[in-house]
Design a protein around this motif. Structure first.
Motif, PDB file in Angstrom:
ATOM      1  N   THR A  91       0.830  -1.219   0.000  1.00 28.92           N
ATOM      2  CA  THR A  91       0.000   0.000   0.000  1.00 28.92           C
ATOM      3  C   THR A  91       0.862   1.267   0.000  1.00 28.92           C
ATOM      4  OG1 THR A  91      -0.221  -0.419   2.366  1.00 28.92           O
ATOM      5  CG2 THR A  91      -2.132  -0.921   0.993  1.00 28.92           C
ATOM      6  N   ASP A 109       1.532   1.867  -3.587  1.00 28.99           N
ATOM      7  CA  ASP A 109       0.305   2.384  -4.210  1.00 28.99           C
ATOM      8  C   ASP A 109       0.198   3.896  -3.953  1.00 28.99           C
ATOM      9  OD1 ASP A 109      -0.334  -0.226  -4.886  1.00 28.99           O
ATOM     10  OD2 ASP A 109      -1.748  -0.505  -3.229  1.00 28.99           O
ATOM     11  N   ALA A 110       0.439   4.293  -2.691  1.00 29.58           N
ATOM     12  CA  ALA A 110       0.336   5.720  -2.335  1.00 29.58           C
ATOM     13  C   ALA A 110       1.393   6.535  -3.075  1.00 29.58           C
ATOM     14  CB  ALA A 110       0.496   5.889  -0.819  1.00 29.58           C
ATOM     15  N   GLU A 162       2.733   5.772  -5.994  1.00 25.79           N
ATOM     16  CA  GLU A 162       2.346   5.832  -7.407  1.00 25.79           C
ATOM     17  C   GLU A 162       1.265   6.904  -7.621  1.00 25.79           C
ATOM     18  OE1 GLU A 162       0.684   2.175  -9.338  1.00 25.79           O
ATOM     19  OE2 GLU A 162       2.438   2.537 -10.596  1.00 25.79           O
ATOM     20  N   GLU A 163       0.335   6.963  -6.687  1.00 25.81           N
ATOM     21  CA  GLU A 163      -0.747   7.947  -6.790  1.00 25.81           C
ATOM     22  C   GLU A 163      -0.152   9.365  -6.719  1.00 25.81           C
ATOM     23  OE1 GLU A 163      -3.847  10.391  -4.756  1.00 25.81           O
ATOM     24  OE2 GLU A 163      -3.072   8.819  -3.432  1.00 25.81           O
ATOM     25  N   ARG A 206       1.082  11.634   2.660  1.00 26.37           N
ATOM     26  CA  ARG A 206       0.222  10.449   2.736  1.00 26.37           C
ATOM     27  C   ARG A 206       0.633   9.623   3.950  1.00 26.37           C
ATOM     28  NH1 ARG A 206      -2.133  12.851  -0.416  1.00 26.37           N
ATOM     29  NH2 ARG A 206      -2.740  12.407  -2.556  1.00 26.37           N
ATOM     30  N   GLY A 249       1.728  10.265  -9.853  1.00 27.59           N
ATOM     31  CA  GLY A 249       0.792  10.682 -10.897  1.00 27.59           C
ATOM     32  C   GLY A 249       0.859   9.865 -12.166  1.00 27.59           C
ATOM     33  N   ARG A 250       1.678   8.833 -12.169  1.00 31.35           N
ATOM     34  CA  ARG A 250       1.724   7.907 -13.310  1.00 31.35           C
ATOM     35  C   ARG A 250       2.337   6.601 -12.826  1.00 31.35           C
ATOM     36  NH1 ARG A 250       7.169   9.207 -16.022  1.00 31.35           N
ATOM     37  NH2 ARG A 250       7.948  10.874 -14.722  1.00 31.35           N
ATOM     38  N   SER A 251       2.346   5.647 -13.723  1.00 29.81           N
ATOM     39  CA  SER A 251       2.809   4.326 -13.297  1.00 29.81           C
ATOM     40  C   SER A 251       4.277   4.368 -12.858  1.00 29.81           C
ATOM     41  CB  SER A 251       2.649   3.355 -14.469  1.00 29.81           C
ATOM     42  OG  SER A 251       3.227   2.123 -14.132  1.00 29.81           O
TER      43      SER A 251
END
Ligand SMILES: C[S@@+](CC[C@H](N)C(=O)[O-])C[C@H]1O[C@@H](n2cnc3c(N)ncnc32)[C@H](O)[C@@H]1O
Length: 258
Positions: free
Chosen positions: A27, A30-31, A33-34, A187, A37-39
């Motif tokens: 996770t 995931d945070a 990556e978010e 985050r 703003g891209r993969s």
């Protein structure tokens, strides 16, 4: 004791660090990556203060073309053994031996507080391409959980330097004071792991506040934790709750120094 003694203390406990410190949860990536703003897949990254490679491997598994950057011999040795295929450069974040605008992502997992931010921040921004960013994160004990907070208070009383490198006093708005164009994204990711009591104690001992001390001094502190935590988890498996605190700093299109 100097800050540099703490920064280099990991090398003496590098094997224990590799075995007992937690990896980072999916996770977190995931945070990241978010916020990125891209993969993450295909991005070029530098994982600075890579240590034994815990975050380096996590990034690599998400497809980042990652180079590990680590100043310490002991930690770098562990990384080489565990991940022989990962490019590794022996350097500090204060002087990155990489070209301007050459990477998309610079990460510091649990390592930014060992740099001199007034030097390491311009260095990170220099090597970042437009559209890239600097990610700093720390896996912190979740002190909203009673026994974790009580343990932290006991350690603070027993170890003079415990909490001296508390990151919450170092990050945050301090960086925007250095570069006003930065717009940090924050985050938090909560997670838990369950480990044998011996791993819980070994993990404690890899923290710099322990690692800089003589084993004679730390033995009674660890013995007390073994007794107290062992009573809380009588089956010998300790559930450690964590919060990963991530600060992501997109590289500003224009820096104040441009
Ligand atoms: C707590 S460890 C973190 C290791 C790894 N990133 C992880 O998440 O497990 C801190 C690392 O920062 C390294 N370090 C110390 N001073 C540094 C500096 N000025 N620049 C970059 N890394 C540094 C240490 O050698 C150590 O490997």
């Amino acid at each position: 004791m100097r800050t540099s003694d703490f920064a280099t203390s990991f090398n003496a406990v590098a094997a224990e660090y590799a075995a007992a410190r937690p990896d980072y949860p999916p996770t977190l990536y995931d945070a990241l990556e978010e916020a990125f703003g891209r993969s993450l897949a295909g991005a070029h990254g530098l994982d600075v203060g890579a240590g034994t490679g815990k975050a380096t491997r996590g990034l690599s598994e998400r497809g980042v073309q990652v180079t590990a950057v680590e100043p310490g011999a002991g930690m770098a040795g562990q990384l080489r053994t565990a991940s022989p295929g990962v490019p590794l450069v022996r350097a500090s974040g204060d002087a990155l031996p990489f070209a301007d605008a050459s990477v998309d992502l610079v990460t510091y997992a649990q390592a930014w507080h060992w740099t001199r931010p007034e030097v390491a921040l311009p260095e990170a921004l220099r090597v970042l391409r437009h559209g890239g960013g600097l990610a700093l994160w720390w896996n912190t004990n979740d002190r909203t959980v009673g026994w974790v907070d009580e343990q932290a208070n006991r350690l603070r009383e027993s170890l003079p330097q415990h909490g001296a490198h508390d990151i919450t006093r170092i990050v945050g708005h301090h960086l925007t004071a250095l570069e006003p164009a930065l717009q940090p994204v924050y985050r938090e990711v909560t997670w838990r792991r369950t480990v044998p009591l011996a791993t819980h104690l070994a993990n404690l001992a890899t923290h710099s506040q322990f690692a800089v001390l003589d084993p004679e001094e730390t033995r009674p502190v660890l013995a007390r934790e073994e007794a107290i935590v062992g009573e809380l988890f009588p089956d010998g498996l300790v559930e450690e709750p964590y919060v990963v605190r991530l600060t992501y700093l997109p590289r500003p299109v224009r820096l104040t120094s441009d």
